[in-house]
Design an enzyme around this catalytic site. Structure first.
Site, PDB file in Angstrom:
ATOM      1  N   ASP A 193       0.873  -1.170   0.000  1.00  0.00           N
ATOM      2  CA  ASP A 193       0.000   0.000   0.000  1.00  0.00           C
ATOM      3  C   ASP A 193       0.918   1.231   0.000  1.00  0.00           C
ATOM      4  O   ASP A 193       2.142   1.125   0.148  1.00  0.00           O
ATOM      5  CB  ASP A 193      -0.960  -0.019   1.203  1.00  0.00           C
ATOM      6  CG  ASP A 193      -2.186   0.857   0.948  1.00  0.00           C
ATOM      7  OD1 ASP A 193      -2.128   1.729   0.047  1.00  0.00           O
ATOM      8  OD2 ASP A 193      -3.207   0.687   1.641  1.00  0.00           O
TER       9      ASP A 193
HETATM   10  C1  NOJ Z   1      -3.969   3.903   0.154  1.00  0.00           C
HETATM   11  C2  NOJ Z   1      -5.155   3.010   0.293  1.00  0.00           C
HETATM   12  O1  NOJ Z   1      -5.100   2.312   1.510  1.00  0.00           O
HETATM   13  C3  NOJ Z   1      -5.309   2.007  -0.844  1.00  0.00           C
HETATM   14  O2  NOJ Z   1      -6.534   1.355  -0.685  1.00  0.00           O
HETATM   15  C4  NOJ Z   1      -5.202   2.702  -2.161  1.00  0.00           C
HETATM   16  O3  NOJ Z   1      -5.443   1.805  -3.207  1.00  0.00           O
HETATM   17  C5  NOJ Z   1      -3.824   3.331  -2.259  1.00  0.00           C
HETATM   18  N1  NOJ Z   1      -3.667   4.323  -1.189  1.00  0.00           N
HETATM   19  C6  NOJ Z   1      -3.562   3.989  -3.599  1.00  0.00           C
HETATM   20  O4  NOJ Z   1      -4.280   5.157  -3.731  1.00  0.00           O
END
Ligand code: NOJ
Length: 748
Positions: free
Chosen positions: A284
Site C-alpha cells: 500500500d
Molecule cells: C492507500 C489506500 O489504503 C489504498 O486502498 C489505495 O489503493 C492506495 N492508497 C492507492 O491510492
C-alpha cells in the site's frame, strides 16, 4: 503520437496479435508461452532495470518530470495519471526510448466506477446480485482502460464488523461468504471473463485483516488469531485468487505485531505456497516505509530488505526499492533470486494484459465511451437494487398521480458530489443526477426544495421554513445521512447517530403530521433507531452514485421495488460494536431478560440473569444481517431436506416453495444459513452458505431447490487443518439471518 496513428496501431495490434486477446482469465502463470516471454526478457535485464520495474510512483505532474526515469527503466508502474494523452506519451517513452521497451502499468483507484459511478461497495454488496456487480466492474474497466488505465486497486475484501471504521464503505461488509462471492464478481468484471484490451488487472486488498482495526480507528493494530484469519478473513482473498485476480496489495496494519508488508507467513506461506498465487504483490502507499514508524525496521533500507524478503514485488511510493535494493543485493542482504521472482510477477501481468502488443489508447474513442447510456443504465439499476427498505408503514410506493406538492428536504437531497461517495476521483458532479434533479424532472413545478440543513453537521434550533413548506406539501421526501468525506480512508467516527441537527429536522417534519419518507445516504450503517419513529418509511441508499437520483425516484414512486438487504448488521447504538450475526456460540446466550427501563430491582438483588447482553440495548441489533423489506411480501413453505444424513463429498439438497403473497412484482434474496452444532472449536451460531435473487409476480409460487456441497461446511478446527467435522447441523432457508425455523441433518 497522433490519435489516428494510435487507432491504426491499435487496430493492427488487435488483428495481427491475437495472442493478447481471447485469453481466458485463469490463475496467472499457467501459460508456458507467457512464461517463456518472461524468462527471455528477464535474461536481458540489468539489475538496475529489474529494480526499476519494482518501483511504482504517483505521476500527477508533467510528462517531462518523469521522462528521464522512464527512459532509464527506473519506473515499472505509475498511479494517479488518467489523461490518455499523457499516458500515451509515457508509454511511447517506455516502449520506444527505453533499452528494452517494457511498457508501463498504469494504475488508478477505480473503486466503484470510473466516470460513471456506481454505489459504494457496501451498497453493491446490499444488492446480493453478483451478476450486476460483475456488470458494474466491467463498465468501470471499459471506461478506465479506454483512457489507458490497466490496473485498479479494487476490490477491497476486508471483512469489517465495526462501522466506526470509515473504510467499511469500501468493502462488502461483515460476512465471509457474501464478501467472497462479491470478490469473484468484481475480479471477473474488471479482468473480463476473457482478457482483451478492456481488461484491467484487479488488485485484491488489503492483505490482511485491515478491517479489524482496533477501535475502528484506521491504520490501527489488529490481533487476529490464525484460526480467525483462516476461517473469516482469508477466504475472500482465496476466492479472488481462484477467480484469477492478477494482483494483491498488502495492508497498513500490523497483526499481532507483524506489519503485513513484512509478513512472510501471509505473503509467502499462505498466498504463494498454499494458494499458488503467481500474480503481483504491491505494497500500500508507503506501507513499506511505515514499517519504520511501526518500529519494525530501523530505516528505509532495513524495511526494503524485510519487504522483499517477505514476498513484496512492487513498492508503492516509499522509493525504498529504487534507493536501496542494488546495495542490498551487493551486500548479500537480498538475494538476486528474490529480485528475479518479483520481476517475473510484474512482467507476467504486463504480458497477460497485452500491454506489449498495444500500449497505446485511442484518445477520441476514450472520450466517447465515458458515461455511455448503457453504463448509466447499469449504474441506475445497481442503485435501485442496493437501496434497502428498512421501514414502511404502507406509505410507499407513492402514487405519482395522487401527489400534487412534494417537499424535498435534507442536506443530501441535492449534493451531487456527496452522493457519489468515497474514492471518486474521476466521476464528475456535473454528470450526477441528484434526487432533487430527478424529482423536478419527473414532476415539473410540483417540487418545493427547502434543504433545512445546508450540510449534515450543521446545527439548527428551529426549522420554521421547512415546517411551513411541509404544511403545504402532500408528502415530505427527506434525504439525510453523511457526506462522502465522512467515510472512507482515515475517516472514522465514534458516534454513529445522524450528525448535526438532522434528527431534529426529521422530528420537526414528523410533527406536521404529513407523511415523511426518509432516505439515508451514508458510507456506513448509521444508528438510526431514534429516527425511525419520525418517519413513515425509510430507505437506506448508502452513497448511490451517479444515477442515485433517478433510482431513488423510481423506488419511491414504485417504478422499481426495493430488494436490497443489509450486508452488515445495523446497530441500535455505537456501544454495541462489534455485533455481527455469525458470532460464536457462547456459554450463556441471551434468554430474553428484561432491559433497563423494565427491570424492577429488588433490594439486595445481585443478578440480572447472567447472560450475554447489554442491560440498556439488549442482545439484538436494530436490523439483522440480510434484512430488507419489499413492497410485496414473500412466504417460504415446504422447506425440506433431500436426506437427513450426508457424506463429506455429498451435497445437501434443500427444496422449498417461495410465494409472492403481496400486490407487487418483487425480488427476494433467498438466504441459506447453516450451524455446525458441535465442533473441535466453538462454531458460529449460523453462517451464510448460499444466496440467490428470485423474482416473482404477485401471487406467483415457485418450487426451488438449492444444493450446498458439504465441503462448503469445512473450517479450520483445533488441529489447524481445514475439514468438515462430522456431526449434526442446522439449516435455515429464510429472507434474513434472524428468521426461519431450522431443519437438521447429519454429516457422516
Ligand atoms: C492507500 C489506500 O489504503 C489504498 O486502498 C489505495 O489503493 C492506495 N492508497 C492507492 O491510492
Amino acid at each position: 503520437m497522433r490519435a489516428n496513428t494510435i487507432s491504426l496501431f491499435l487496430l493492427a495490434a488487435l488483428l495481427l496479435l491475437p495472442s493478447c486477446s481471447g485469453r481466458k482469465v485463469s490463475t496467472v502463470g499457467s501459460d508456458p508461452s507467457v512464461e517463456a516471454r518472461v524468462e527471455k526478457l528477464l535474461s536481458q535485464m540489468t539489475l538496475a532495470e529489474k529494480i526499476g520495474q519494482m518501483n511504482q510512483i504517483s505521476a500527477g505532474g508533467a510528462v517531462s518530470d518523469y521522462a528521464e526515469a522512464l527512459r532509464k527503466g527506473q519506473i515499472g508502474s505509475v498511479l494517479n495519471e488518467v489523461d490518455p494523452v499523457k499516458i500515451n506519451e509515457f508509454q511511447r517513452i517506455c516502449v520506444e526510448e527505453s533499452r528494452l521497451g517494457i511498457p508501463l502499468l498504469v494504475a488508478r483507484d477505480v473503486i466503484h466506477g470510473f466516470h460513471t459511478v456506481f454505489p459504494i461497495p457496501i451498497g453493491l454488496a446490499a444488492t446480493f446480485d453478483t451478476q450486476l456487480v460483475e456488470e458494474g466492474a466491467r463498465v468501470a474497466a471499459v471506461e478506465a482502460t479506454a483512457q489507458g488505465v490497466r490496473w485498479t486497486f479494487s476490490p477491497m475484501l476486508d471483512i469489517a464488523r465495526d462501522p466506526r471504521w470509515g473504510r467499511i464503505a469500501e468493502g462488502s461488509g461483515e460476512d465471509t461468504w457474501l464478501d467472497s462471492r462479491m470478490a469473484e464478481a468484481m475480479v471477473y468484471g474488471y479482468q473480463g471473463r476473457v482478457s482483451d484490451s478492456t481488461s484491467m488487472a484487479a488488485c485484491i486488498k488489503h492483505f490482511v485483516g485491515y478491517g479489524a482495526a482496533e477501535g475502528g480507528r484506521d491504520y490501527n493494530s489488529t490481533f487476529l488469531t490464525e484460526r480467525q484469519l483462516r476461517n473469516i478473513y482469508l477466504p475472500p482473498f482465496e476466492a479472488a485468487v481462484k477467480a484469477g485476480a492478477h494482483t494483491l496489495m498488502t495492508s497498513f496494519n500490523d497483526n499481532d505485531g507483524v506489519p503485513s508488508t513484512g509478513n512472510s507467513f501471509v505473503l509467502k506461506d499462505v498466498l504463494r505456497d498454499e494458494w499458488g498465487f503467481d500474480g503481483l504483490v504491491v505494497t500500500d502507499w508507503n506501507s513499506m516505509g511505515e514499517m519504520v514508524s511501526h518500529g519494525f525496521g530501523s530505516d528505509r533500507k532495513d524495511v526494503a530488505a524485510k519487504a522483499v524478503g517477505a514476498g513484496v514485488d512492487m513498492d508503492m511510493m516509499t522509493f525504498g526499492f529504487i534507493s536501496h535494493l542494488e546495495e542490498l543485493v551487493s551486500s548479500g542482504a537480498v538475494k538476486r533470486s528474490a529480485i528475479d521472482n518479483a520481476v517475473r510477477n510484474i512482467l507476467r501481468i504486463k504480458i497477460l494484459l497485452g500491454l506489449f502488443e498495444h500500449p497505446y489508447v485511442d484518445v477520441e474513442a476514450a472520450r466517447r465511451v465515458q458515461y455511455a447510456p448503457e453504463h448509466l443504465d447499469a449504474a441506475r439499476r445497481s442503485a435501485e437494487e442496493s437501496a434497502i427498505l428498512l421501514k414502511n408503514d404502507g406509505v410507499l410506493p407513492l402514487n405519482a398521480s395522487g401527489v400534487r406538492r412534494i417537499l424535498v428536504t435534507g442536506p443530501l437531497a441535492d449534493a451531487p458530489h456527496d452522493q457519489l461517495g468515497t474514492w471518486v476521483f474521476d466521476g464528475e458532479k456535473s454528470h450526477t443526477v441528484t434526487p432533487l434533479a430527478a424529482l423536478r424532472e419527473r414532476f415539473p413545478g410540483a417540487v418545493d426544495f427547502v434543504p433545512g440543513l445546508a450540510y449534515s453537521r450543521q446545527q439548527r434550533e428551529r426549522f420554521d421554513d421547512v415546517v411551513a413548506a411541509a404544511r403545504r406539501a402532500d408528502v415530505i421526501l427527506a434525504f439525510v445521512g453523511e457526506e462522502a468525506i465522512l467515510s472512507g480512508e482515515a475517516h472514522c467516527l465514534s458516534d454513529l447517530n445522524l450528525i448535526g441537527s438532522q434528527s431534529a429536522l426529521l422530528e420537526a417534519l414528523h410533527s406536521t403530521g404529513k407523511p415523511v419518507v426518509v432516505t439515508v445516504m451514508a458510507g456506513r450503517p448509521l444508528t438510526v433507531e431514534r429516527d425511525l419513529p419520525n418517519c413513515d418509511a425509510m430507505l437506506y441508499a448508502f452513497h448511490p452514485g451517479t444515477m442515485g437520483g433517478p433510482a431513488l425516484s423510481n423506488l419511491i414512486f414504485g417504478d422499481a421495488v426495493p430488494s436490497g438487504k443489509t450486508p452488515i448488521t445495523f446497530l441500535r447504538t455505537v456501544g454495541q460494536v462489534p455485533m455481527y450475526y455469525n458470532h460464536n456460540m457462547t456459554g450463556r446466550p441471551y434468554r430474553g431478560e428484561k432491559l433497563l427501563p423494565y427491570i424492577e430491582l429488588e433490594a439486595g438483588q445481585t443478578s440480572l440473569g447472567n447472560t450475554s447482553y447489554y442491560l440498556d440495548s439488549g442482545a439484538s441489533p436494530l436490523f439483522p444481517f440480510g434484512y430488507g423489506l419489499s413492497y410485496t411480501t414473500f412466504e417460504y413453505s415446504d422447506i425440506r431436506l433431500g436426506r437427513d444424513s450426508y457424506g463429506v463429498s455429498d451435497s445437501v439438497e434443500v427444496s422449498f416453495t417461495l410465494a409472492n403473497t403481496g400486490r407487487y412484482a418483487g425480488t427476494e434474496v433467498v438466504q441459506v444459513y447453516v450451524r455446525d452444532l458441535v465442533g473441535s472449536v466453538t462454531r458460529p451460531v449460523k453462517e451464510l452458505k448460499h444466496f440467490e435473487r428470485v423474482s416473482l409476480e404477485p401471487g406467483e409460487r415457485r418450487s426451488l431447490s438449492v444444493s450446498i456441497p458439504v465441503s462448503d461446511l469445512a473450517f479450520y478446527g483445533l488441529d489447524g487443518v481445514k475439514k468438515v467435522e462430522p456431526g449434526e447441523f442446522l439449516l435455515w432457508v429464510a429472507g434474513d439471518s434472524a428468521s426461519g425455523n431450522p431443519l437438521s441433518f447429519k454429516v457422516r
